[in-house]
Design a protein around this motif. Sequence first.
Motif, PDB file in Angstrom:
ATOM      1  N   UNK A 101      36.390  51.474  52.037  1.00 39.32           N
ATOM      2  CA  UNK A 101      36.758  50.680  50.861  1.00 39.32           C
ATOM      3  C   UNK A 101      37.463  51.518  49.805  1.00 39.32           C
ATOM      4  N   UNK A 102      38.189  50.843  48.949  1.00 40.98           N
ATOM      5  CA  UNK A 102      38.732  51.436  47.734  1.00 40.98           C
ATOM      6  C   UNK A 102      37.616  51.329  46.703  1.00 40.98           C
ATOM      7  N   UNK A 103      37.296  52.433  46.020  1.00 46.67           N
ATOM      8  CA  UNK A 103      36.185  52.434  45.068  1.00 46.67           C
ATOM      9  C   UNK A 103      36.693  52.675  43.652  1.00 46.67           C
ATOM     10  N   UNK A 104      36.156  51.900  42.706  1.00 50.30           N
ATOM     11  CA  UNK A 104      36.526  52.011  41.302  1.00 50.30           C
ATOM     12  C   UNK A 104      35.248  52.024  40.471  1.00 50.30           C
ATOM     13  N   UNK A 105      35.113  53.017  39.587  1.00 49.66           N
ATOM     14  CA  UNK A 105      33.976  53.076  38.673  1.00 49.66           C
ATOM     15  C   UNK A 105      34.276  52.202  37.461  1.00 49.66           C
ATOM     16  N   UNK A 106      33.271  51.453  37.008  1.00 53.06           N
ATOM     17  CA  UNK A 106      33.420  50.547  35.873  1.00 53.06           C
ATOM     18  C   UNK A 106      32.296  50.762  34.875  1.00 53.06           C
ATOM     19  N   UNK A 107      32.490  50.267  33.675  1.00 52.91           N
ATOM     20  CA  UNK A 107      31.389  50.243  32.721  1.00 52.91           C
ATOM     21  C   UNK A 107      30.502  49.061  33.077  1.00 52.91           C
ATOM     22  N   UNK A 108      29.260  49.114  32.683  1.00 58.76           N
ATOM     23  CA  UNK A 108      28.329  48.022  32.966  1.00 58.76           C
ATOM     24  C   UNK A 108      28.815  46.716  32.355  1.00 58.76           C
ATOM     25  N   UNK A 109      29.426  46.799  31.182  1.00 57.42           N
ATOM     26  CA  UNK A 109      29.872  45.593  30.483  1.00 57.42           C
ATOM     27  C   UNK A 109      31.073  44.933  31.148  1.00 57.42           C
ATOM     28  N   UNK A 110      31.869  45.671  31.917  1.00 61.57           N
ATOM     29  CA  UNK A 110      33.059  45.087  32.532  1.00 61.57           C
ATOM     30  C   UNK A 110      32.824  44.609  33.966  1.00 61.57           C
ATOM     31  N   UNK A 111      31.689  44.897  34.552  1.00 63.35           N
ATOM     32  CA  UNK A 111      31.428  44.542  35.954  1.00 63.35           C
ATOM     33  C   UNK A 111      31.516  43.039  36.197  1.00 63.35           C
ATOM     34  N   UNK A 112      30.958  42.252  35.305  1.00 61.29           N
ATOM     35  CA  UNK A 112      30.978  40.805  35.475  1.00 61.29           C
ATOM     36  C   UNK A 112      32.406  40.255  35.355  1.00 61.29           C
ATOM     37  N   UNK A 113      33.185  40.771  34.419  1.00 65.64           N
ATOM     38  CA  UNK A 113      34.561  40.313  34.241  1.00 65.64           C
ATOM     39  C   UNK A 113      35.415  40.655  35.465  1.00 65.64           C
ATOM     40  N   UNK A 114      35.210  41.826  36.028  1.00 59.86           N
ATOM     41  CA  UNK A 114      35.957  42.237  37.221  1.00 59.86           C
ATOM     42  C   UNK A 114      35.608  41.329  38.394  1.00 59.86           C
ATOM     43  N   UNK A 115      34.329  41.071  38.578  1.00 60.62           N
ATOM     44  CA  UNK A 115      33.891  40.210  39.681  1.00 60.62           C
ATOM     45  C   UNK A 115      34.461  38.801  39.527  1.00 60.62           C
ATOM     46  N   UNK A 116      34.424  38.275  38.319  1.00 63.50           N
ATOM     47  CA  UNK A 116      34.950  36.928  38.071  1.00 63.50           C
ATOM     48  C   UNK A 116      36.459  36.880  38.306  1.00 63.50           C
ATOM     49  N   UNK A 117      37.178  37.912  37.855  1.00 62.47           N
ATOM     50  CA  UNK A 117      38.622  37.951  38.042  1.00 62.47           C
ATOM     51  C   UNK A 117      38.997  38.030  39.516  1.00 62.47           C
ATOM     52  N   UNK A 118      38.318  38.877  40.276  1.00 62.67           N
ATOM     53  CA  UNK A 118      38.592  38.972  41.713  1.00 62.67           C
ATOM     54  C   UNK A 118      38.310  37.652  42.420  1.00 62.67           C
ATOM     55  N   UNK A 119      37.188  37.053  42.109  1.00 65.13           N
ATOM     56  CA  UNK A 119      36.843  35.766  42.742  1.00 65.13           C
ATOM     57  C   UNK A 119      37.881  34.688  42.406  1.00 65.13           C
ATOM     58  N   UNK A 120      38.300  34.642  41.167  1.00 63.91           N
ATOM     59  CA  UNK A 120      39.292  33.670  40.747  1.00 63.91           C
ATOM     60  C   UNK A 120      40.602  33.860  41.509  1.00 63.91           C
ATOM     61  N   UNK A 121      41.057  35.106  41.604  1.00 66.53           N
ATOM     62  CA  UNK A 121      42.336  35.384  42.268  1.00 66.53           C
ATOM     63  C   UNK A 121      42.259  35.189  43.784  1.00 66.53           C
ATOM     64  N   UNK A 122      41.139  35.548  44.391  1.00 65.31           N
ATOM     65  CA  UNK A 122      41.026  35.469  45.851  1.00 65.31           C
ATOM     66  C   UNK A 122      40.787  34.046  46.350  1.00 65.31           C
ATOM     67  N   UNK A 123      40.074  33.243  45.575  1.00 65.15           N
ATOM     68  CA  UNK A 123      39.635  31.936  46.079  1.00 65.15           C
ATOM     69  C   UNK A 123      40.376  30.759  45.463  1.00 65.15           C
ATOM     70  N   UNK A 124      41.481  31.023  44.778  1.00 63.28           N
ATOM     71  CA  UNK A 124      42.235  29.898  44.204  1.00 63.28           C
ATOM     72  C   UNK A 124      43.503  29.637  44.968  1.00 63.28           C
TER      73      UNK A 124
END
Length: 124
Positions: A101-124
Motif C-alpha cells: 500500500x501507499x502509506x500517509x501519516x495524518x493528524x488525528x483530527x484529519x483522519x475522518x475527513x480523509x476517509x469521508x473524502x476517499x469514500x465520496x470520490x470512490x463510490x460516487x
Amino acid sequence: MGLFDTIMGNASETSAADVQEELSPILAANETVTSAFKLVRDLSVFTNKRLIIIDKQGLTGRKVNYHSIPYKSITQFIVETAGHFDTDAELKIWLSGKADPVEIELSASSAQAVQQNLATQMFS
C-alpha cells in the motif's frame, strides 16, 4: 494542533484554495482541489479526479515528485485512527496491480475527513 502535528510528523489539513492556486499549472482544466493535507513540505492533495502525493526532495525542496493516483485505481483503503497514547493516524491505500500500500501519516483530527473524502470520490 498544527505545530504539534508538524513536530510529530503528522499531516494536518491546509487550505484547498491555496493548494488549488499553487497546483494550477499541473491540474486538468476541470479539476478542483477538494482537500489537502500538509506534512512539513510534503502534500497529500485530493481533487475531484485523483489523489496527488507531492514529495519535495532535497535540502531546498526544488526537486519535486508528483505521484498521481486516479481514484478508479484504488482497490481498498484503511484509515487507522489515533488512540490515547498514539497521537497520529495513518492512511493506507492499495492500488490495482501493486501488492504494497501507499502509506500517509495524518493528524488525528484529519483522519475522518480523509476517509469521508476517499469514500465520496470512490463510490460516487
